[in-house]
Scaffold this active site. Structure first.
Site, PDB file in Angstrom:
ATOM      1  N   HIS A 216       0.798  -1.225   0.000  1.00 20.34           N
ATOM      2  CA  HIS A 216       0.000   0.000   0.000  1.00 20.34           C
ATOM      3  C   HIS A 216       0.833   1.279   0.000  1.00 20.34           C
ATOM      4  O   HIS A 216       0.285   2.366  -0.145  1.00 20.34           O
ATOM      5  CB  HIS A 216      -0.974  -0.016   1.186  1.00 20.34           C
ATOM      6  CG  HIS A 216      -2.154  -0.909   0.932  1.00 20.34           C
ATOM      7  ND1 HIS A 216      -3.214  -1.027   1.773  1.00 20.34           N
ATOM      8  CD2 HIS A 216      -2.426  -1.739  -0.112  1.00 20.34           C
ATOM      9  CE1 HIS A 216      -4.095  -1.883   1.273  1.00 20.34           C
ATOM     10  NE2 HIS A 216      -3.631  -2.335   0.133  1.00 20.34           N
ATOM     11  N   SER A 220      -0.687  -0.991  -5.959  1.00 21.20           N
ATOM     12  CA  SER A 220      -0.570  -2.182  -6.790  1.00 21.20           C
ATOM     13  C   SER A 220       0.066  -1.869  -8.135  1.00 21.20           C
ATOM     14  O   SER A 220      -0.159  -0.798  -8.700  1.00 21.20           O
ATOM     15  CB  SER A 220      -1.950  -2.797  -7.038  1.00 21.20           C
ATOM     16  OG  SER A 220      -2.431  -3.420  -5.882  1.00 21.20           O
ATOM     17  N   LYS A 244     -15.364  -7.527  -7.209  1.00 20.38           N
ATOM     18  CA  LYS A 244     -14.613  -8.340  -8.167  1.00 20.38           C
ATOM     19  C   LYS A 244     -13.929  -9.510  -7.446  1.00 20.38           C
ATOM     20  O   LYS A 244     -13.999 -10.664  -7.885  1.00 20.38           O
ATOM     21  CB  LYS A 244     -13.565  -7.465  -8.840  1.00 20.38           C
ATOM     22  CG  LYS A 244     -12.835  -8.156  -9.965  1.00 20.38           C
ATOM     23  CD  LYS A 244     -11.940  -7.167 -10.695  1.00 20.38           C
ATOM     24  CE  LYS A 244     -11.299  -7.827 -11.886  1.00 20.38           C
ATOM     25  NZ  LYS A 244     -10.606  -6.879 -12.742  1.00 20.38           N
ATOM     26  N   ASP A 245     -13.281  -9.208  -6.310  1.00 19.57           N
ATOM     27  CA  ASP A 245     -12.631 -10.269  -5.529  1.00 19.57           C
ATOM     28  C   ASP A 245     -13.661 -11.247  -4.982  1.00 19.57           C
ATOM     29  O   ASP A 245     -13.404 -12.453  -4.893  1.00 19.57           O
ATOM     30  CB  ASP A 245     -11.825  -9.673  -4.363  1.00 19.57           C
ATOM     31  CG  ASP A 245     -10.536  -9.009  -4.847  1.00 19.57           C
ATOM     32  OD1 ASP A 245     -10.293  -9.028  -6.073  1.00 19.57           O
ATOM     33  OD2 ASP A 245      -9.790  -8.469  -4.010  1.00 19.57           O
ATOM     34  N   GLU A 288       4.088 -33.969  -1.466  1.00 20.06           N
ATOM     35  CA  GLU A 288       2.842 -33.434  -1.990  1.00 20.06           C
ATOM     36  C   GLU A 288       3.132 -32.736  -3.315  1.00 20.06           C
ATOM     37  O   GLU A 288       4.250 -32.310  -3.580  1.00 20.06           O
ATOM     38  CB  GLU A 288       2.247 -32.439  -0.986  1.00 20.06           C
ATOM     39  CG  GLU A 288       1.782 -33.093   0.299  1.00 20.06           C
ATOM     40  CD  GLU A 288       0.427 -33.768   0.157  1.00 20.06           C
ATOM     41  OE1 GLU A 288       0.391 -34.930  -0.292  1.00 20.06           O
ATOM     42  OE2 GLU A 288      -0.592 -33.152   0.483  1.00 20.06           O
TER      43      GLU A 288
END
Lengths: 428, 179
Positions: A216, A220, A244-245, A288
């Site tokens: 921040h 971004s 949107k998220d 894994e």
């Protein structure tokens, strides 16, 4: 996390509270009004998905710990008890176990996004390095968690990975015994792994706060990799990116739920339903899926210490991406040659993952050696040289221009031109 | 704190003040204190007394036929007790040292030629190799392909060292104490 808050609560109680602990204002400025580039695509929602996955893993993990017994003779049975007797225990365990896989799917997409769009470049180097620290903590947490059910694969996975430390010259064997708390992986090892598996997610949460803080400050990055130049280039976080998220998270949860409810053991290994036996090794020890590429690199080098160095080096080297990448252009959309090499690099990681899942015989050995070599060649040679030899394509003048075209965005031209001086310019 | 203008201790003329002295002394004591507190935190992870107490195992070898390998557990790890046939002994003794990655003669690895006792952990990454397997009919690790001969010596694959020989003693012709 974006300077002084402009938040003034209407409610007098909240106002009283805000003047004493301005945490609501902090959240408001960081996640409500915070400006984000208007052109963020869906690759940018994986940060939010990752935050969700961390909370999901902590919540299910805390609950599972209420029923699990970290004692070598009881651990396996207590997991079966969770599966059969505890109300919804089966669901919580499958969410937690598959949640780890979902966490890694999301983090790999998040990292690949960062590499493709050059999100590690100035001024976001610290952000990138904090991300890698989170990734390393995640790997350690996932590994220790995998050991807890005390199945055959858990036990032998732990044995192989802790034995990596025996490759250290002179003190290696002492360190391994110290890590085990005995002469082999045993109850002492299980106890400490449980303790650390519970601790590390909270360390991750701490670094995540720093990661978001570091995000921040510059804000971004975005798909065209041009810095925000005017208010027109941004949208407030809420409602635009929360919605949107939210949509992206819903889709991701459908994918997640399909695994949990229909194929919960698809990503696991059947040998882990056999209780740990220190005297018999499974015919083929595999980690894994999310560790397979590193496992392939470990086996590709025909030397114990060399393999261990390749394994750790492959991850630590990524921390130097901001300096290995010499190009001034962030987004690979404007780097025609590098973009091709980057896709080859991503494919190379998949090839390594496949090799890691196979027995190390015949062509698999050779393929993993070539793929390992390419991995390091890409990071150490191709990436630095590309900045000098590649001619990038013309960058748009601003984010708004990239979204709406030059004519519509023309209004902010003079302002944009004034700010261009501070950002990388492109000739040709 | 505006220490630059403050007149403390014996004044600035000798360059060292009482405050400097106190600072260094406190720092030194603090460093020792942190050090002595860190050590227990590190040491608690080492094998504890109950683990150390389990450090020896006795086994009866009278029932082990020639050619047979018996696995016993010692310190949480498998130990292979191999009753070697005359042919296997001869092969092990006749191996030239130049063929070996970690050169050791067979005599250095056994107390009695017919009994080979080794810790059953691959020296690569700790798997348990399978007996009577691999081109030397010794052991082969299924995980990463290390091959050991009848003397437990590394012949090929990623493992750097021979299978380790534990401390052991023949208490009688039929009893061995490991550890």
């Amino acid at each position: 996390m974006s300077g002084a808050s402009t938040y003034v609560p209407k409610n007098p109680v909240l106002r009283w509270f805000e003047s004493r602990l301005p945490i609501v204002g902090l959240v408001h400025s960081s996640f409500v009004v915070f400006p984000n580039p208007r052109n963020l695509n869906y690759f940018w929602t994986f940060g939010g998905i990752l935050a969700f996955m961390l909370v999901c893993q902590i919540v299910t993990g805390v609950v599972l710990a209420m029923h699990y017994t970290p004692e070598a003779t009881l651990a396996f049975a207590s997991v079966e008890h969770i599966m059969r007797d505890v109300n919804y225990g089966w669901m919580l365990r499958y969410i937690h176990a598959n949640g780890a896989s979902m966490f890694f799917i999301a983090v790999y997409i998040h990292i690949a996004r960062g590499m493709y769009y050059g999100s590690y470049k100035a001024p976001r180097e610290v952000l990138w390095i904090l991300g890698l620290i989170i990734f390393l903590l995640m790997m350690a947490t996932a590994f220790m968690g995998y050991v807890l059910p005390w199945g055959q694969m858990s036990f032998w996975g732990a044995k192989v990975i802790t034995s990596l430390f025996s490759a250290i010259p002179v003190v290696g064997d002492s360190i391994t015994v110290w890590l085990w708390g005995g002469y082999s992986v045993g109850n002492a090892t299980l106890n400490r792994f449980f303790s650390l598996h519970y601790l590390m997610p909270f360390m991750i949460a701490g670094v995540v706060v720093l990661h978001i803080w570091a995000l921040h400050v510059p804000g971004s990055n975005n798909p065209v990799g041009v810095e925000v130049k005017s208010k027109k280039d941004t949208l407030p976080f809420h409602p635009y990116f929360t919605v949107k998220d939210g949509l992206a998270l819903s889709c991701f949860l459908v994918f997640f739920a399909y695994f949990v409810f229909f194929i919960p053991n698809y990503l696991g290994h059947s040998d882990n339903y056999i209780e740990a036996n220190p005297l018999v090794t499974p015919a083929h020890i595999v980690p894994e899926w999310y560790f397979l590429p590193y496992y392939a690199m470990l086996r590709a080098v025909p030397s114990k210490l060399g393999g261990v160095c390749a394994l750790f080096g492959s991850i630590l080297l990524l921390a130097f991406m901001p300096w290995l990448d010499t190009s001034r252009i962030r987004s690979s959309n404007f780097r025609p040659i590098y973009r091709v090499f980057l896709f080859i690099f991503f494919a190379d990681v998949f090839v390594l993952g496949y090799c890691g899942s196979q027995e190390p015989q015949g062509a698999i050995v050779l393929v993993s050696q070539v793929a390992t070599l390419w991995y390091f060649l890409h990071l150490l040679v191709i990436t630095p040289l590309m900045g000098f030899f590649e001619t990038p394509r013309q960058l748009p003048a601003s984010i708004t221009e990239a979204v709406l075209g030059p004519r519509v965005a023309g209004g902010s031209g003079s302002f944009a031109a004034a700010r261009t001086a501070a950002s990388p310019s492109v000739d040709g | 704190m505006s220490t630059a203008t403050a007149n403390h201790g014996h004044g600035p003329s000798d360059g060292v003040t009482r405050r400097d002295m106190l600072l260094i002394a406190t720092g030194a004591v603090g460093a020792v204190g942190v050090g002595t507190m860190v050590w227990p935190l590190i040491s608690q992870m080492s094998p504890d007394a109950s683990t150390l107490a389990l450090s020896s195992t006795e086994i009866d070898i009278s029932k082990i036929e020639p050619g047979q390998i018996v696995t016993v557990k010692w310190r949480g790890n498998p130990v292979f007790v191999r009753h070697r046939t005359p042919k296997e002994i001869k092969e092990s003794e006749d191996t030239p040292l130049s063929e070996l990655k970690d050169p050791q003669t067979d005599a250095q690895r056994v107390q009695k030629p017919e009994w080979l006792i080794v810790i059953g952990i691959c020296t690569h990454l700790g798997c348990v190799p399978l007996g009577h397997d691999g081109p030397y009919d010794g052991w082969k690790c299924p995980c990463h392909g290390s091959v050991y001969d009848v003397s437990g010596r590394i012949r090929s694959g990623p493992a750097p060292l021979n299978l380790a020989v534990p401390t052991y003693a023949f208490l009688s012709d039929t009893k061995v104490k490991i550890g």
